[in-house]
Design a protein around this motif. Structure first.
Motif, mmCIF file in Angstrom:
data_model
loop_
_atom_site.group_PDB
_atom_site.id
_atom_site.type_symbol
_atom_site.label_atom_id
_atom_site.label_comp_id
_atom_site.label_asym_id
_atom_site.label_seq_id
_atom_site.Cartn_x
_atom_site.Cartn_y
_atom_site.Cartn_z
ATOM 1 N N VAL A 32 -0.821 -0.760 11.408
ATOM 2 C CA VAL A 32 -1.717 -0.528 12.553
ATOM 3 C C VAL A 32 -3.156 -0.400 12.079
ATOM 4 C CG1 VAL A 32 -2.354 1.101 14.365
ATOM 5 C CG2 VAL A 32 0.042 0.519 14.011
ATOM 6 N N GLN A 33 -3.357 0.314 10.959
ATOM 7 C CA GLN A 33 -4.720 0.503 10.448
ATOM 8 C C GLN A 33 -5.348 -0.821 10.028
ATOM 9 O OE1 GLN A 33 -5.428 3.597 11.131
ATOM 10 N NE2 GLN A 33 -3.234 3.865 11.452
ATOM 11 N N VAL A 34 -4.536 -1.749 9.527
ATOM 12 C CA VAL A 34 -5.051 -3.050 9.098
ATOM 13 C C VAL A 34 -5.386 -3.925 10.295
ATOM 14 C CG1 VAL A 34 -4.489 -5.188 7.876
ATOM 15 C CG2 VAL A 34 -3.810 -2.993 6.913
ATOM 16 N N VAL A 35 -4.520 -3.902 11.300
ATOM 17 C CA VAL A 35 -4.645 -4.829 12.423
ATOM 18 C C VAL A 35 -5.556 -4.300 13.520
ATOM 19 C CG1 VAL A 35 -3.389 -6.033 14.245
ATOM 20 C CG2 VAL A 35 -2.368 -5.800 11.974
ATOM 21 N N SER A 55 0.827 -1.209 0.000
ATOM 22 C CA SER A 55 0.000 0.000 0.000
ATOM 23 C C SER A 55 0.861 1.259 0.000
ATOM 24 C CB SER A 55 -0.940 0.010 1.212
ATOM 25 O OG SER A 55 -1.848 -1.064 1.152
ATOM 26 N N VAL A 56 1.970 1.214 0.751
ATOM 27 C CA VAL A 56 2.867 2.360 0.810
ATOM 28 C C VAL A 56 3.740 2.416 -0.441
ATOM 29 C CG1 VAL A 56 4.762 3.438 2.073
ATOM 30 C CG2 VAL A 56 2.859 2.394 3.319
ATOM 31 N N ASP A 57 4.196 1.272 -0.929
ATOM 32 C CA ASP A 57 5.047 1.244 -2.125
ATOM 33 C C ASP A 57 4.350 1.896 -3.321
ATOM 34 O OD1 ASP A 57 7.113 0.014 -0.823
ATOM 35 O OD2 ASP A 57 6.620 -2.011 -1.517
ATOM 36 N N ILE A 107 -2.857 7.103 4.599
ATOM 37 C CA ILE A 107 -1.447 6.981 4.242
ATOM 38 C C ILE A 107 -0.948 8.291 3.630
ATOM 39 C CG2 ILE A 107 0.221 5.791 2.770
ATOM 40 C CD1 ILE A 107 -1.417 3.273 3.055
ATOM 41 N N ALA A 108 -1.771 8.885 2.765
ATOM 42 C CA ALA A 108 -1.395 10.163 2.160
ATOM 43 C C ALA A 108 -1.188 11.237 3.231
ATOM 44 C CB ALA A 108 -2.468 10.597 1.168
ATOM 45 N N LYS A 123 8.914 6.546 4.667
ATOM 46 C CA LYS A 123 8.295 5.370 4.066
ATOM 47 C C LYS A 123 8.154 4.245 5.094
ATOM 48 C CE LYS A 123 8.719 2.243 0.103
ATOM 49 N NZ LYS A 123 9.528 1.884 -1.103
ATOM 50 N N GLU A 124 9.189 4.075 5.896
ATOM 51 C CA GLU A 124 9.166 3.041 6.925
ATOM 52 C C GLU A 124 8.096 3.347 7.971
ATOM 53 O OE1 GLU A 124 12.865 2.492 8.868
ATOM 54 O OE2 GLU A 124 12.152 0.893 10.182
ATOM 55 N N GLU A 125 8.013 4.609 8.388
ATOM 56 C CA GLU A 125 7.015 4.997 9.384
ATOM 57 C C GLU A 125 5.602 4.847 8.837
ATOM 58 O OE1 GLU A 125 9.603 8.372 11.830
ATOM 59 O OE2 GLU A 125 8.439 8.921 10.063
ATOM 60 N N ALA A 126 5.413 5.230 7.575
ATOM 61 C CA ALA A 126 4.092 5.100 6.960
ATOM 62 C C ALA A 126 3.676 3.639 6.849
ATOM 63 C CB ALA A 126 4.089 5.754 5.576
#
Length: 260
Positions: free
Chosen positions: A52-55, A17-19, A33-34, A43-46
């Motif tokens: 977290v949003q998924v889980v 999703s971030v990539d 994410i935006a 990128k790592e933090e996002a």
């Protein structure tokens, strides 16, 4: 799919999703994410935030919304008062955002907030003991020494249904208790309710997201649809004395609300 496979899927989903936001054909989006990237997240933090949003709070938030809606529908007084507040807010301009209510708008509606708090209290979305381990040197809790390594859990159901904290009608779904309480009592009630999310460094990372989701979904369902229970007589049958409920022949018709 076992637990490790699920964890791997979650990490891969968050990473992908971030990539997508950094590829040559990346599309501008208006999502969380935006917002993370806009406010300086790496990128790592996002990726970590996306995970977290998924889980965090997926099934538990769904349970909280379903059960709060169930209690509202089976308590006509609450249903009518909540609809009246939402309709009044729309008429007076306190609720203008479309297509979905803003979190800030929802927080300014006192009866809605009382309903949400009472829904979270009367039916816990999580029933596990949320156990923590006593440090190796041991510790004294409520006057009792506990050896190191002891698992200590919290009976959230018992606390949020205790007459000591909630009065003689502790088992009743009555949002008004949150509006009738004085300042000191309300603070105590709110602190008790926080047991759902934990405290300190163990506090649920998804708490803010979970509350925001409930603040948006519940009022929008009621604003957009009319709910009619086909057989309102005893729609819920209790199976046990804890968190198990049996619903039989519980049918609800859902139709779009007509705008006057």
């Amino acid at each position: 799919m076992n637990t490790s496979d699920v964890d791997e899927w979650r990490h891969r989903f968050a990473q992908d999703s971030v990539d997508e936001r950094f590829g040559p054909n990346a599309e501008a989006r208006r999502d969380m994410i935006a917002m993370f990237l806009k406010h300086g997240a790496s990128k790592e933090e996002a990726t970590g935030e996306a995970l977290v949003q998924v889980v965090a709070g997926t099934d538990s938030v769904a349970v909280a919304i379903r059960m709060t809606l169930l209690y509202v529908l089976t308590t006509p007084r609450v249903y009518n008062l909540l609809l009246a507040e939402l309709d009044a807010a729309a008429r007076t301009g306190a609720l203008t955002t479309t297509p979905m209510i803003r979190d800030a708008e929802a927080k300014r509606l006192p009866y809605l907030q009382a309903v949400i708090r009472e829904g979270l209290r009367v039916f816990l979305a999580l029933t596990s003991l949320l156990a923590k381990s006593v440090p190796a040197e041991g510790d004294t809790v409520a006057g009792h020494f506990l050896p190191g390594g002891t698992e200590v859990g919290i009976d959230g159901w018992g606390i949020l249904r205790s007459r000591e904290y909630w009065g003689a009608d502790a088992h009743a779904f009555r949002p008004e208790r949150w509006l009738e309480a004085g300042k000191e009592q309300l603070e105590d009630m709110a602190e008790c309710l926080e047991i759902l999310f934990g405290y300190g460094k163990y506090k649920c990372l998804g708490r803010g997201i979970a509350i925001m989701e409930i603040n948006k979904v519940l009022p929008e369902l009621l604003r957009r649809y009319d709910f009619t229970i086909l057989d309102p007589t005893a729609p819920i049958k209790k199976m046990h004395s804890a968190a198990f409920w049996l619903m039989t022949d519980f049918w609800v018709t859902v139709t779009p609300r007509r705008s006057d």
